[in-house]
Design a protein around this motif. Structure first.
Motif, short mmCIF file in Angstrom:
data_model
loop_
_atom_site.label_atom_id
_atom_site.label_comp_id
_atom_site.label_asym_id
_atom_site.label_seq_id
_atom_site.Cartn_x
_atom_site.Cartn_y
_atom_site.Cartn_z
N GLU A 141 0.81 -1.20 0.00
CA GLU A 141 0.00 0.00 0.00
C GLU A 141 0.85 1.26 0.00
N VAL A 142 0.31 2.31 -0.63
CA VAL A 142 0.99 3.60 -0.74
C VAL A 142 0.50 4.49 0.40
N LEU A 143 1.41 4.88 1.29
CA LEU A 143 1.04 5.58 2.52
C LEU A 143 1.13 7.09 2.42
N ALA A 144 1.95 7.61 1.50
CA ALA A 144 2.12 9.06 1.40
C ALA A 144 2.50 9.45 -0.03
N VAL A 145 2.01 10.61 -0.46
CA VAL A 145 2.31 11.13 -1.79
C VAL A 145 2.59 12.62 -1.67
N SER A 146 3.47 13.14 -2.54
CA SER A 146 3.77 14.57 -2.51
C SER A 146 4.33 15.00 -3.85
N TRP A 147 3.71 16.04 -4.45
CA TRP A 147 4.21 16.62 -5.69
C TRP A 147 5.38 17.54 -5.39
N SER A 148 6.31 17.59 -6.32
CA SER A 148 7.45 18.49 -6.18
C SER A 148 6.99 19.94 -6.32
N PRO A 149 7.47 20.85 -5.46
CA PRO A 149 7.16 22.27 -5.60
C PRO A 149 8.05 22.96 -6.63
N ARG A 150 8.89 22.17 -7.30
CA ARG A 150 9.84 22.73 -8.26
C ARG A 150 9.55 22.27 -9.69
N HIS A 151 9.01 21.06 -9.83
CA HIS A 151 8.72 20.48 -11.15
C HIS A 151 7.30 19.91 -11.11
N GLU A 152 6.41 20.48 -11.87
CA GLU A 152 4.99 20.17 -11.72
C GLU A 152 4.61 18.74 -12.12
N PHE A 153 5.46 18.05 -12.87
CA PHE A 153 5.12 16.68 -13.29
C PHE A 153 5.82 15.62 -12.45
N VAL A 154 6.58 16.02 -11.45
CA VAL A 154 7.34 15.08 -10.64
C VAL A 154 6.62 14.81 -9.32
N LEU A 155 6.46 13.53 -9.01
CA LEU A 155 5.71 13.09 -7.83
C LEU A 155 6.56 12.13 -7.01
N ALA A 156 6.52 12.27 -5.69
CA ALA A 156 7.20 11.34 -4.78
C ALA A 156 6.15 10.52 -4.04
N THR A 157 6.40 9.22 -3.90
CA THR A 157 5.47 8.34 -3.19
C THR A 157 6.22 7.48 -2.20
N ALA A 158 5.58 7.19 -1.08
CA ALA A 158 6.15 6.34 -0.04
C ALA A 158 5.22 5.19 0.24
N SER A 159 5.80 4.02 0.52
CA SER A 159 4.98 2.81 0.62
C SER A 159 5.36 1.97 1.83
N ALA A 160 4.48 1.02 2.15
CA ALA A 160 4.75 0.05 3.19
C ALA A 160 5.80 -0.96 2.76
N ASP A 161 6.20 -0.95 1.48
CA ASP A 161 7.24 -1.86 1.01
C ASP A 161 8.65 -1.32 1.27
N SER A 162 8.75 -0.27 2.09
CA SER A 162 10.01 0.35 2.50
C SER A 162 10.64 1.21 1.42
N ARG A 163 9.92 1.44 0.33
CA ARG A 163 10.50 2.17 -0.79
C ARG A 163 9.87 3.55 -0.98
N VAL A 164 10.69 4.46 -1.48
CA VAL A 164 10.24 5.78 -1.91
C VAL A 164 10.60 5.91 -3.39
N LYS A 165 9.61 6.23 -4.20
CA LYS A 165 9.83 6.34 -5.64
C LYS A 165 9.54 7.76 -6.11
N LEU A 166 10.30 8.20 -7.09
CA LEU A 166 10.05 9.48 -7.76
C LEU A 166 9.57 9.18 -9.17
N TRP A 167 8.52 9.89 -9.59
CA TRP A 167 7.87 9.63 -10.87
C TRP A 167 7.79 10.90 -11.70
N ASP A 168 7.86 10.72 -13.01
CA ASP A 168 7.49 11.77 -13.95
C ASP A 168 6.21 11.26 -14.62
N VAL A 169 5.09 11.91 -14.34
CA VAL A 169 3.80 11.38 -14.78
C VAL A 169 3.61 11.50 -16.29
#
Length: 333
Positions: free
Chosen positions: A188-216
């Motif tokens: 499950e994805v526990l937290a999400v946050s868009w970058s305040p610097r790049h409007e298409f970049v998103l950070a997500t945090a999960s119960a799988d111990s990982r944090v991923k950065l995405w370009d949507v």
């Protein structure tokens, strides 16, 4: 402090050093305001707060009782001691109140006429502030843990949503539908946050111990997975590779300038990451396994000027994934 000021006046010291020293002193001396109180409306715990960025006057709160309250923070009495009053609320008697705990509330970044809320009742609601009626409702198959709208987006109206599903949901306010999903997490994805610097970049945090950065905008989506060992994991270590924490990642938020990302996990650690390189730059003790990040103290360093782009950064320090994702011109869609 007088020594810093004298050195600054004599031109012997960097003004940024003085600013950091004073900011640090103020942060360490923070304490509860004894002259200001907030009217108590919630009957149980408060899970989330958000102060609107337009005037900084109105605050939303969401509680484990499902209630949402809107407060006016301005001192209308002009007295030294005062209580911030609740202007209105979506209480238990409201026909559209959330049935279970409200996990996230957020003002629309550009207008106080709208705000959003998400809840354990598997819904995300878009509210009209003036009527306190939902303008739209998004339903999900699992519990909703977090959602976030970009504070700087001009080319999209996407709300990122983290749920019990390992897939990150992107809801489009314009079309009123879930436009697409981001796949990569295993739990499950526990937290999400868009970058305040790049409007298409998103950070997500999960119960799988990982944090991923995405370009949507990208078909592959994921730019990088943050690694607490910076790629230097010992073979003798039992810790999983490419993990941000040794446990669930409960929360994350960007610094105001978007240059760093702060994460917190159930391993009693907070980590500060370089958002351009993905490097783990700092580890701190959080002291609590159930803590979530709510806000970031304003940056203590000078942000890069607007006329300096990532292209001017040393190429050896820039994650190759970002070179493609962030090299587009402002005119691109």
């Amino acid at each position: 402090m007088l020594g810093f000021i004298s050195a600054r006046q004599a031109g012997l010291d960097d003004p940024v050093r003085l600013r950091r020293a004073e900011s640090t002193r103020r942060v360490l001396s923070l304490e509860l305001n004894k002259d200001r109180d907030v009217e108590r409306i919630h009957g149980s715990g408060i899970n989330t707060l958000d102060i609107e960025p337009v005037e900084g006057r109105y605050m939303l709160s969401g509680g484990s009782d499902g209630v949402i309250v809107l407060y006016d923070l301005e001192n209308l009495s002009r007295k030294p001691s005062y209580t911030c009053k609740a202007l209105c609320s979506v209480g238990r008697s409201h026909p559209d109140v959330h049935r279970f705990s409200v996990e996230t509330v957020q003002w629309y970044p550009h207008d106080t006429g709208m705000f959003t809320s998400s809840s354990f009742d598997k819904s995300l609601k878009i509210w009209d502030t003036n009527t306190l009626q939902p303008a739209d409702v998004f339903h999900f198959e699992g519990t909703v843990y977090s959602h976030h709208m970009s504070p700087v987006a001009t080319k999209h109206c996407l709300i990122a949503v983290g749920t019990k599903s390992p897939k990150v949901q992107l809801c489009d306010l314009k079309s009123g539908s879930c436009s697409h999903i981001l796949q990569g997490h295993k739990q499950e994805v526990l937290a999400v946050s868009w970058s305040p610097r790049h409007e298409f970049v998103l950070a997500t945090a999960s119960a799988d111990s990982r944090v991923k950065l995405w370009d949507v905008r990208r078909a592959s989506g994921c730019l990088t997975t943050l690694d607490q060992h910076n790629g230097e994991k010992s073979k003798a270590s039992s810790e999983a590779a490419n993990t941000a924490h040794n446990g669930r990642v409960n929360g994350l938020c960007y610094t105001n300038d978007g240059l760093h990302l702060l994460t917190i996990g159930t391993d009693d650690r907070m980590r500060l990451w370089n958002s351009s390189t993905g490097e783990n730059t700092l580890e701190l003790y959080s002291g609590s396994k159930d803590c979530n990040i709510l806000a970031w103290i304003p940056a203590l360093r000078e942000p890069l000027p607007d006329d300096i782009s990532e292209k001017s950064l040393p190429q050896q320090h820039l994650n190759p994934a970002y070179e493609d994702a962030w090299s587009s011109s402002d005119d691109e869609g």
